[in-house]
Design a protein around this motif. Structure first.
Motif, PDB file in Angstrom:
ATOM      1  N   ALA A  28     -48.371 -26.298   4.883  1.00  0.00           N
ATOM      2  CA  ALA A  28     -49.148 -25.740   3.816  1.00  0.00           C
ATOM      3  C   ALA A  28     -50.473 -26.242   3.899  1.00  0.00           C
ATOM      4  CB  ALA A  28     -48.425 -26.069   2.531  1.00  0.00           C
ATOM      5  N   ARG A  29     -50.773 -27.182   4.406  1.00  0.00           N
ATOM      6  CA  ARG A  29     -52.310 -27.639   4.488  1.00  0.00           C
ATOM      7  C   ARG A  29     -52.804 -27.312   5.748  1.00  0.00           C
ATOM      8  NH1 ARG A  29     -52.751 -34.258   4.896  1.00  0.00           N
ATOM      9  NH2 ARG A  29     -52.190 -34.542   7.254  1.00  0.00           N
ATOM     10  N   GLY A  30     -52.232 -26.408   6.490  1.00  0.00           N
ATOM     11  CA  GLY A  30     -52.848 -26.027   7.954  1.00  0.00           C
ATOM     12  C   GLY A  30     -52.635 -26.543   9.175  1.00  0.00           C
ATOM     13  N   GLU A  31     -51.597 -27.456   9.008  1.00  0.00           N
ATOM     14  CA  GLU A  31     -51.193 -28.263  10.193  1.00  0.00           C
ATOM     15  C   GLU A  31     -50.425 -27.119  11.269  1.00  0.00           C
ATOM     16  OE1 GLU A  31     -52.371 -31.003  11.123  1.00  0.00           O
ATOM     17  OE2 GLU A  31     -52.466 -32.499   9.275  1.00  0.00           O
ATOM     18  N   THR A  32     -50.443 -27.602  12.542  1.00  0.00           N
ATOM     19  CA  THR A  32     -49.261 -27.029  13.546  1.00  0.00           C
ATOM     20  C   THR A  32     -48.386 -28.089  13.735  1.00  0.00           C
ATOM     21  OG1 THR A  32     -51.278 -25.910  14.824  1.00  0.00           O
ATOM     22  CG2 THR A  32     -49.022 -26.268  15.674  1.00  0.00           C
ATOM     23  N   VAL A  33     -47.029 -27.772  13.474  1.00  0.00           N
ATOM     24  CA  VAL A  33     -45.798 -28.669  13.581  1.00  0.00           C
ATOM     25  C   VAL A  33     -45.048 -28.260  14.791  1.00  0.00           C
ATOM     26  CG1 VAL A  33     -44.008 -29.825  12.446  1.00  0.00           C
ATOM     27  CG2 VAL A  33     -46.054 -29.103  11.064  1.00  0.00           C
ATOM     28  N   ILE A  34     -44.510 -29.481  15.545  1.00  0.00           N
ATOM     29  CA  ILE A  34     -43.746 -29.117  16.591  1.00  0.00           C
ATOM     30  C   ILE A  34     -42.317 -29.803  16.096  1.00  0.00           C
ATOM     31  CG2 ILE A  34     -42.900 -29.427  18.859  1.00  0.00           C
ATOM     32  CD1 ILE A  34     -45.925 -29.396  19.657  1.00  0.00           C
ATOM     33  N   GLY A  35     -41.499 -29.092  15.513  1.00  0.00           N
ATOM     34  CA  GLY A  35     -40.140 -29.836  15.102  1.00  0.00           C
ATOM     35  C   GLY A  35     -39.375 -30.183  16.375  1.00  0.00           C
ATOM     36  N   VAL A  36     -38.492 -31.496  16.183  1.00  0.00           N
ATOM     37  CA  VAL A  36     -37.590 -31.546  17.249  1.00  0.00           C
ATOM     38  C   VAL A  36     -36.307 -32.106  16.348  1.00  0.00           C
ATOM     39  CG1 VAL A  36     -36.836 -33.111  19.048  1.00  0.00           C
ATOM     40  CG2 VAL A  36     -39.435 -32.506  18.803  1.00  0.00           C
ATOM     41  N   ASP A  37     -35.110 -31.671  16.664  1.00  0.00           N
ATOM     42  CA  ASP A  37     -33.975 -31.834  16.271  1.00  0.00           C
ATOM     43  C   ASP A  37     -32.859 -31.661  17.011  1.00  0.00           C
ATOM     44  OD1 ASP A  37     -33.539 -32.351  12.771  1.00  0.00           O
ATOM     45  OD2 ASP A  37     -31.735 -32.112  13.992  1.00  0.00           O
ATOM     46  N   GLU A  38     -31.812 -32.382  17.008  1.00  0.00           N
ATOM     47  CA  GLU A  38     -30.564 -32.085  17.716  1.00  0.00           C
ATOM     48  C   GLU A  38     -29.452 -31.547  17.131  1.00  0.00           C
ATOM     49  OE1 GLU A  38     -27.367 -35.257  19.981  1.00  0.00           O
ATOM     50  OE2 GLU A  38     -28.408 -35.922  18.269  1.00  0.00           O
ATOM     51  N   PHE A  39     -29.708 -31.317  15.802  1.00  0.00           N
ATOM     52  CA  PHE A  39     -28.634 -30.261  14.978  1.00  0.00           C
ATOM     53  C   PHE A  39     -27.292 -31.019  15.256  1.00  0.00           C
ATOM     54  CE2 PHE A  39     -32.279 -27.813  15.300  1.00  0.00           C
ATOM     55  CZ  PHE A  39     -32.101 -26.953  14.126  1.00  0.00           C
ATOM     56  N   ASN A  40     -27.101 -32.183  15.030  1.00  0.00           N
ATOM     57  CA  ASN A  40     -25.483 -32.686  15.354  1.00  0.00           C
ATOM     58  C   ASN A  40     -24.943 -32.650  14.123  1.00  0.00           C
ATOM     59  OD1 ASN A  40     -26.038 -34.956  13.366  1.00  0.00           O
ATOM     60  ND2 ASN A  40     -26.734 -36.380  14.504  1.00  0.00           N
ATOM     61  N   ALA A  41     -23.507 -32.842  14.319  1.00  0.00           N
ATOM     62  CA  ALA A  41     -22.540 -32.602  13.225  1.00  0.00           C
ATOM     63  C   ALA A  41     -22.213 -33.700  12.300  1.00  0.00           C
ATOM     64  CB  ALA A  41     -21.273 -31.814  14.093  1.00  0.00           C
ATOM     65  N   TYR A  42     -22.998 -34.813  12.102  1.00  0.00           N
ATOM     66  CA  TYR A  42     -22.761 -35.864  11.253  1.00  0.00           C
ATOM     67  C   TYR A  42     -22.421 -35.303  10.067  1.00  0.00           C
ATOM     68  CZ  TYR A  42     -23.858 -39.547   7.933  1.00  0.00           C
ATOM     69  OH  TYR A  42     -23.764 -40.553   6.768  1.00  0.00           O
ATOM     70  N   TYR A  43     -23.009 -34.097   9.335  1.00  0.00           N
ATOM     71  CA  TYR A  43     -22.705 -33.595   8.203  1.00  0.00           C
ATOM     72  C   TYR A  43     -22.713 -31.757   8.714  1.00  0.00           C
ATOM     73  CZ  TYR A  43     -27.652 -33.534   7.003  1.00  0.00           C
ATOM     74  OH  TYR A  43     -28.884 -33.491   7.236  1.00  0.00           O
ATOM     75  N   ASP A  44     -22.383 -31.032   7.657  1.00  0.00           N
ATOM     76  CA  ASP A  44     -22.316 -29.698   7.928  1.00  0.00           C
ATOM     77  C   ASP A  44     -23.500 -29.004   8.726  1.00  0.00           C
ATOM     78  OD1 ASP A  44     -21.923 -27.067   8.083  1.00  0.00           O
ATOM     79  OD2 ASP A  44     -21.765 -26.631   5.797  1.00  0.00           O
ATOM     80  N   PRO A  45     -23.501 -28.703   9.994  1.00  0.00           N
ATOM     81  CA  PRO A  45     -24.756 -28.137  10.850  1.00  0.00           C
ATOM     82  C   PRO A  45     -25.291 -26.917  10.168  1.00  0.00           C
ATOM     83  CG  PRO A  45     -22.894 -28.661  12.351  1.00  0.00           C
ATOM     84  CD  PRO A  45     -22.347 -28.875  10.902  1.00  0.00           C
ATOM     85  N   ALA A  46     -24.393 -26.282   9.061  1.00  0.00           N
ATOM     86  CA  ALA A  46     -24.921 -24.813   8.533  1.00  0.00           C
ATOM     87  C   ALA A  46     -26.209 -25.351   7.551  1.00  0.00           C
ATOM     88  CB  ALA A  46     -24.013 -24.007   7.788  1.00  0.00           C
ATOM     89  N   LEU A  47     -26.071 -26.546   7.038  1.00  0.00           N
ATOM     90  CA  LEU A  47     -27.268 -26.872   6.260  1.00  0.00           C
ATOM     91  C   LEU A  47     -28.478 -27.069   6.859  1.00  0.00           C
ATOM     92  CD1 LEU A  47     -28.178 -27.866   3.358  1.00  0.00           C
ATOM     93  CD2 LEU A  47     -27.462 -29.938   3.708  1.00  0.00           C
ATOM     94  N   LYS A  48     -28.171 -27.718   8.155  1.00  0.00           N
ATOM     95  CA  LYS A  48     -29.304 -27.903   9.060  1.00  0.00           C
ATOM     96  C   LYS A  48     -29.941 -26.736   9.393  1.00  0.00           C
ATOM     97  CE  LYS A  48     -27.438 -32.334  10.375  1.00  0.00           C
ATOM     98  NZ  LYS A  48     -27.150 -33.310  11.567  1.00  0.00           N
ATOM     99  N   GLU A  49     -29.047 -25.791   9.893  1.00  0.00           N
ATOM    100  CA  GLU A  49     -29.530 -24.446  10.319  1.00  0.00           C
ATOM    101  C   GLU A  49     -30.382 -23.871   9.140  1.00  0.00           C
ATOM    102  OE1 GLU A  49     -29.566 -23.372  13.302  1.00  0.00           O
ATOM    103  OE2 GLU A  49     -28.023 -24.451  14.260  1.00  0.00           O
ATOM    104  N   ALA A  50     -29.676 -23.833   8.188  1.00  0.00           N
ATOM    105  CA  ALA A  50     -30.507 -23.299   6.739  1.00  0.00           C
ATOM    106  C   ALA A  50     -31.765 -23.737   6.520  1.00  0.00           C
ATOM    107  CB  ALA A  50     -29.880 -23.444   5.599  1.00  0.00           C
TER     108      ALA A  50
END
Length: 331
Positions: A28-50
């Motif tokens: 929102a403040r104009g930064e460029t962001v490179i996100g890194v995530d493993e998307f593991n299954a500790y809790y529902d991956p559908a929430l992480k995907e959303a």
């Protein structure tokens, strides 16, 4: 101060609860962001995907699906990106889960944190901001009743009562040594019970909501006598971004509490949640669980002095916003 528009920010744990909100604020403040995530299954991956779906496709953002403990891959990504700022939020969370799956914490929290440190020191990173936890303070049962006041960053942190807490304190020590050895500034953030929309389903307020609305009993540990410094996600993001913009001097390493500085008893939190849900919980009282602490209470004067940090959202308002989000999420 700080590093706006000086190259991208690498953000680990970008599909996580805090990571999503930090990414949105930076974009929102104009930064460029490179996100890194493993998307593991500790809790529902559908929430992480959303969560990731809210970010992917937005100008200035890209998601890299990667295990941060893969040190060679993370080092290459960091070097190739040209990033000079890293916000490291990825970790294996949860106290109780650490009793069942200790090696998940060894990989994500210890090997993962070391991997981030190595990537930073080989890539001329100018500021690493990383997530720690209020759990490093151990059990302080008199914090809210004995006049001791809030936890301060210079309080002793030598008696962890869970493996999770021990790994987070170990991360602080690793960072302290790397800052001294290699000169890149680092800031550790001791989060106090973060809650709000898009939160983690394993957190009490979230799981209580689900069970209350299904008509199932909730288990209230510590016989309801515990207290937590519940901190709304927007206030947490204020602190994270504020610290990112105020790096220590070269070679410096600082830790900061980020909390609401107003502990609330567990029973009061449940009563507030019941009001917003319009239903009363069926409560089953249980003793303290191994690894739990009686109370948390953040002294945020150090962070306020640095950034002007001042929490704005009281628990009643914050839980109302969470419930509104939850109803939409489950509809």
């Amino acid at each position: 101060m700080g590093g706006r528009n000086t190259g991208p920010v690498i953000l680990t744990g970008a599909a996580g609860f805090v990571g999503l909100h930090v990414a949105e604020r930076l974009l929102a403040r104009g930064e460029t962001v490179i996100g890194v995530d493993e998307f593991n299954a500790y809790y529902d991956p559908a929430l992480k995907e959303a969560r990731a779906g809210r970010l992917e496709g937005r100008p200035g953002f890209r998601m890299v699906r990667m295990d941060i403990a893969d040190h060679a891959a993370l080092r290459t990504l960091t070097a190739d990106s040209g990033a000079r700022r890293v916000v490291h939020l990825a970790a294996q969370a949860g106290v109780r889960y650490s009793l069942e799956n200790p090696f998940a914490y060894e990989r994500s929290n210890l090997a993962g944190h070391l991997s981030v440190l190595e990537a930073c020191r080989h890539s001329e990173v100018e500021h690493l901001v990383y997530a720690s936890s209020s759990s490093v303070y151990g059990d302080r049962p008199l914090a809210v009743t004995g006049g001791a006041g809030g936890f301060r960053e210079d309080d002793p942190t030598v008696s962890p009562v869970s493996l999770y807490a021990a790994t987070k304190r170990a991360c602080e020590l690793l960072s302290q040594s790397y800052a001294a050895l290699y000169g890149f500034p680092q800031s550790g953030l001791r989060f106090f019970t973060v809650y709000g929309p898009w939160g983690r389903p394993d957190m009490a307020y979230f799981s209580f909501t689900e069970k209350i609305m299904r008509g199932e009993p909730i288990e209230v540990y510590g016989e309801g006598r515990m207290a937590r410094d519940f901190t709304f996600i927007d206030d947490i993001v204020d602190g994270v971004v504020g610290v990112l913009d105020h790096p220590p001097a070269p070679g410096g390493h600082e830790v900061y509490n980020i909390g609401d500085s107003a502990p609330v008893g567990l029973m009061e939190m449940i009563a507030t949640l019941e009001r917003h849900l319009g239903r009363e919980a069926v409560k089953v009282m249980r003793p303290m669980q191994p690894g739990d602490v009686t109370a948390t209470y953040a002294d945020v004067s150090k962070l306020h002095a640095l950034t002007g940090y001042a929490p704005k959202v009281p628990l009643s308002d914050g839980l109302g916003r969470f419930v509104e989000w939850w109803r939409g999420w489950r509809s």
